[in-house]
Design an enzyme around this catalytic site. Structure first.
Site, PDB file in Angstrom:
ATOM      1  CD  GLU A 116      -2.141  -1.065   3.038  1.00 46.98           C
ATOM      2  OE1 GLU A 116      -1.443  -0.481   3.888  1.00 46.98           O
ATOM      3  OE2 GLU A 116      -3.101  -1.757   3.331  1.00 46.98           O
ATOM      4  CE  LYS A 118       5.719   5.258   6.696  1.00 44.15           C
ATOM      5  NZ  LYS A 118       5.517   6.590   7.225  1.00 44.15           N
ATOM      6  CG  ASP A 120       3.440  12.583   5.153  1.00 44.49           C
ATOM      7  OD1 ASP A 120       3.609  12.183   6.318  1.00 44.49           O
ATOM      8  OD2 ASP A 120       4.158  13.444   4.619  1.00 44.49           O
ATOM      9  CE1 TYR A 228      -1.659   1.432  10.107  1.00 45.29           C
ATOM     10  CE2 TYR A 228      -2.039   3.404   8.786  1.00 45.29           C
ATOM     11  CZ  TYR A 228      -1.613   2.808   9.971  1.00 45.29           C
ATOM     12  OH  TYR A 228      -1.155   3.581  10.989  1.00 45.29           O
ATOM     13  CE  LYS A 317       9.631   7.793   4.920  1.00 49.29           C
ATOM     14  NZ  LYS A 317      10.127   8.052   6.278  1.00 49.29           N
ATOM     15  CB  CYS A 411      14.185  47.747 -11.535  1.00 49.58           C
ATOM     16  SG  CYS A 411      14.103  46.290 -12.588  1.00 49.58           S
ATOM     17  CB  CYS A 414      15.687  48.467 -16.198  1.00 51.76           C
ATOM     18  SG  CYS A 414      14.267  48.976 -15.209  1.00 51.76           S
ATOM     19  CB  CYS A 429      10.399  47.311 -12.215  1.00 48.70           C
ATOM     20  SG  CYS A 429      11.211  48.202 -13.543  1.00 48.70           S
ATOM     21  CB  CYS A 435      12.180  46.983 -17.292  1.00 49.87           C
ATOM     22  SG  CYS A 435      12.707  45.675 -16.191  1.00 49.87           S
TER      23      CYS A 435
HETATM   24  S1  IVH Z   1       1.424  -0.151   9.030  1.00 52.09           S
HETATM   25  C1  IVH Z   1       2.917  -2.531  12.347  1.00 52.09           C
HETATM   26  N1  IVH Z   1       0.588   0.872   6.769  1.00 52.09           N
HETATM   27  O1  IVH Z   1       3.408   5.042   9.010  1.00 52.09           O
HETATM   28  C2  IVH Z   1       2.610  -1.680  11.212  1.00 52.09           C
HETATM   29  N2  IVH Z   1       1.473   2.325   8.413  1.00 52.09           N
HETATM   30  O2  IVH Z   1       6.072   4.704  10.116  1.00 52.09           O
HETATM   31  C3  IVH Z   1       2.281  -0.303  11.573  1.00 52.09           C
HETATM   32  N3  IVH Z   1       1.435   4.690   7.763  1.00 52.09           N
HETATM   33  O3  IVH Z   1       2.461   4.922  12.392  1.00 52.09           O
HETATM   34  C4  IVH Z   1       1.906   0.603  10.528  1.00 52.09           C
HETATM   35  N4  IVH Z   1       0.477   4.411   5.799  1.00 52.09           N
HETATM   36  O4  IVH Z   1       1.052   6.313  10.758  1.00 52.09           O
HETATM   37  C5  IVH Z   1       1.139   1.116   7.960  1.00 52.09           C
HETATM   38  N5  IVH Z   1      -0.245   1.648   4.754  1.00 52.09           N
HETATM   39  C6  IVH Z   1       0.307   1.885   5.946  1.00 52.09           C
HETATM   40  C7  IVH Z   1       0.640   3.183   6.355  1.00 52.09           C
HETATM   41  C8  IVH Z   1       1.227   3.365   7.609  1.00 52.09           C
HETATM   42  C9  IVH Z   1       0.960   5.295   6.663  1.00 52.09           C
HETATM   43  C10 IVH Z   1       2.063   5.391   8.893  1.00 52.09           C
HETATM   44  C11 IVH Z   1       1.440   5.065  10.235  1.00 52.09           C
HETATM   45  C12 IVH Z   1       2.530   4.501  11.055  1.00 52.09           C
HETATM   46  C13 IVH Z   1       3.739   5.028  10.370  1.00 52.09           C
HETATM   47  C14 IVH Z   1       4.936   4.123  10.617  1.00 52.09           C
END
Ligand code: IVH
Length: 671
Positions: A116, A118, A120, A228, A317, A411, A414, A429, A435
């Site tokens: 999946e 990640k 933010d 998740y 990451k 400016c 010019c 300007c 210019c």
């Molecule tokens: S799994 C044991 N899945 O990332 C597994 N975390 O760095 C725990 N996060 O605290 C997390 N998307 O806030 C998981 N698809 C995803 C995620 C995810 C974002 C965040 C979550 C977690 C942090 C860990």
């Protein structure tokens, strides 16, 4: 009176239906009723709950609006710790992760993973008893977090009641609360408008919104939830794979990632990472990587944990979209229209996978608001295709006296004056025609249809001419040779000749077109016409002071200021004169007005005239073709002096200009 059984039943049925529609809308993306029909059911439930307050329970969809502010958040112990994830930053680390697992689990061949993006945002835990949301908590330190149930209830994509026939007696679901980019931008716009704090990024905005004591405010914030994982589960047997478990969650009402995939090997994981990275900029929300979890739950248990992270999962990451670096200098860039924007010169740094050494600071107000200083360590953000920007200084890392960036008085391109228009954040300007930064636009405007209407001289051609150094300023247009023009791309001999002829023809114009063609800020066609009619000659316009300019219809202080600034630049005056030298000409405005008895005369009015307001007197004079000016000069035909005249009479006497009294004025206008 307690609600009759039938009403109780109806309310419960409505709640069930609404939860189901909510799930179809937010989780399954297949709504089966219109918004209007949903609202209808919703209002019916609201009505029942209002008539019988004892029916209103906390997991009713009517309760998403938030409730009375709390004084603090209760602490919540997590029954199963909420762990964090180990990170990988390159393929080697991914391969090493897979190898470690295969060794530990004694699996010679490939391992399957569930993948999946990640998200933010921030992790939360949702607890359901008999299908009803009973508690929501932040991750906190992983062992205990804060009880944010009231706030979580306001998030539309968090189910309040679960759906389907296979609801567990008790289940704890984990996921991420985040803010989509569109909602984030809208929130920041309204925060700025209200003079409130703007959020540095969507994650901060989500965290700040979820941790408000007043859930009614949280309700107004565009928060989204995506699950998740499962913490505890009692009363149903969950499927044995991570991917299947997530789909089970989806079936009972939890949103899961659209991008979730089951992958057969670590190589497929690496490929997945590349695919999601490519999509990163086109997603509606921020992601900072992808997460891979061993798909087999039995093997997950066997692999176990190390300190705060599971051995069976990893976050691969993406390059960071926000990084820290040093602000070396603030320079100013002059745009096509003369606006000066501050540009940050940075110690080069990689942001989102690209080296960045410049970033925008937007405008001076923004610099002041954020208190950004030269030499600061700053946070730089680059998301998607947008220009990198300085988000904020890292004040904790500031040491010693740091210089504040300041707008230059002249400016940088010019050397013309830089002015700030009253009530506007932008600095400009005033160089206009001279210019180099504004040259292309100035020439395009000069050649445009409503200006000198030079046929065949389109935008592209102007750009090529300027880039090749054929023209530096407008008057150079009239010095172009046939050879120079014919050498330009896609220019045949014939079209070159046509262009030179068009240039020659453009020299015969009118004063108002000529004034318009100069491209003075906010002087459009109508104002140019009024100026031409009022002043009659370009020399008089060039010398007109602030007050005289304001005598012209529709010319207020801002436009008067623009005109005065424009002609105060000697280089602009030189260009006007050069154009006239090249043969640009127009019929005298006076000849147009031959029939008018006061044509060519200029009057100044001072004091009070009996029976005439100043404006009225002026318009009577203008009707006869006269000009009305605010200041006396040797060119003034006469000063009309009413009761209590000012110093203008003294000046007229000194210059030997005729002075007319009330009676003289009446004779003049033929009364
Ligand atoms: S799994 C044991 N899945 O990332 C597994 N975390 O760095 C725990 N996060 O605290 C997390 N998307 O806030 C998981 N698809 C995803 C995620 C995810 C974002 C965040 C979550 C977690 C942090 C860990």
């Amino acid at each position: 009176m307690p609600a009759p059984k039938s009403v109780k039943k109806e309310a419960a049925e409505l709640r069930r239906e609404l939860n189901e529609h909510n799930c179809r809308y937010y989780v399954l993306d297949t709504p089966v009723i219109t918004d209007q029909a949903y609202d209808h059911l919703f209002r019916r439930l609201q009505q029942l709950e209002q008539d019988h307050p004892e029916l209103a329970n906390a997991d009713s969809p009517t309760q998403r609006v938030g409730s009375e502010p709390a004084s603090h958040f209760e602490s919540v112990q997590h029954e199963v710790a909420m762990l964090s994830l180990d990170n990988a930053f390159d393929e080697d680390e991914m391969l090493a992760f897979d190898k470690r697992l295969r060794d530990k689990l004694d699996q010679g061949s490939t391992l399957a993973y569930c993948a999946e993006p990640k998200l933010d945002g921030l992790a939360i835990s949702l607890l359901y008893d008999s299908g009803s949301l009973v508690r929501a908590a932040t991750r906190g330190d992983g062992r205990s977090g804060e009880n944010i149930t009231a706030n979580a209830r306001t998030i539309d994509s968090i189910p309040l009641g679960l759906v389907g026939d296979d609801i567990p007696a008790r289940i704890e679901v984990r996921g991420e609360v985040y803010m989509e980019l569109e909602g984030f931008d809208a929130l920041n716009r309204s925060q700025a408008q209200a003079g409130a704090k703007v959020f540095a990024n969507p994650r901060n905005a989500a965290a700040g919104s979820l941790r408000l004591l007043d859930s009614r405010i949280t309700a107004s914030r565009p928060l989204t939830f995506c699950s998740y994982g499962v913490g505890i589960c009692q009363g149903v047997e969950l499927p044995p794979g991570q991917f299947e478990q997530m789909h089970y969650l989806r079936g009972i009402g939890f949103p899961i990632s659209r991008n979730i995939e089951r992958l057969d090997s670590i190589n497929d994981c690496i490929d997945y990472y590349r695919r999601i990275l490519e999509q990163r900029d086109s997603l509606d929300f921020d992601i900072d990587g992808v997460v891979f979890k061993l798909d087999n739950i039995g093997l997950q248990r066997e692999a176990g944990f190390v300190s705060r992270a599971p051995r069976w999962a990893i976050a691969y990451k993406f390059p960071a979209q926000e990084v820290m670096t040093r602000l070396l200098e603030v320079d100013f860039q002059v745009g096509r229209t003369g606006a000066l924007t501050p540009v940050a010169r940075l110690e080069p740094v990689a942001v989102g996978g690209v080296m960045v050494s410049n970033a925008t600071l937007h405008n001076m107000d923004e610099i002041e608001r954020k208190d950004i200083r030269i030499g600061d360590t700053v946070i730089v953000r680059r998301a998607g295709d947008v220009i990198p920007e300085v988000v904020a200084p890292v004040v904790q890392q500031r040491s010693g006296e740091l210089k504040l960036p300041s707008m230059p008085a002249r400016c940088p391109v010019c050397d013309s004056e830089v002015v700030q228009q009253p009530g506007q954040a932008a600095y400009r300007c005033v160089g206009g025609l001279v210019c180099a930064a504004q040259r292309k636009e100035a020439i395009k405007h000069y050649a445009s249809r409503k200006a000198l209407d030079i046929e065949g001289l389109g935008d592209k051609l102007v750009e090529q001419m300027v880039e090749r150094g054929l023209i530096d300023s407008i008057d150079d247009l009239y010095q172009l040779s046939l050879e120079q023009v014919a050498e330009l791309p896609r220019m045949a001999d014939k079209s070159a000749r046509n262009l030179l002829q068009a240039l020659e023809q453009s020299k015969v114009t009118t004063l108002s077109r000529f004034i318009y063609a100069l491209g003075i800020r906010e002087v459009g066609e109508a104002t140019a016409e009024a100026l031409a009619a009022h002043f009659g000659e370009i020399d008089i316009l060039m010398d007109a002071d602030f007050d005289s300019l304001q005598m012209v219809e529709d010319v207020g202080p801002v436009v008067a200021d623009n005109i005065r600034h424009f002609f105060e630049q000697s280089k602009n005056r030189d260009i006007v004169n050069a154009l006239i030298q090249q043969g640009v000409s127009w019929p005298s405005v006076d000849t147009v007005r031959q029939s008018q008895t006061l044509a060519g005369k200029t009057y100044v009015i001072t004091g009070t005239l009996e029976g005439f307001s100043r404006d009225h007197a002026a318009s009577l004079l203008k009707e006869q073709g006269a000009r009305v000016s605010a200041s006396v000069s040797s060119k003034t035909s006469a000063v009309i002096s009413g009761e209590n005249p000012g110093s203008k009479v003294t000046k007229a006497e000194a210059l030997g200009v005729e002075i007319l009294d009330q009676a003289g004025f009446k004779r003049l206008i033929g009364e």
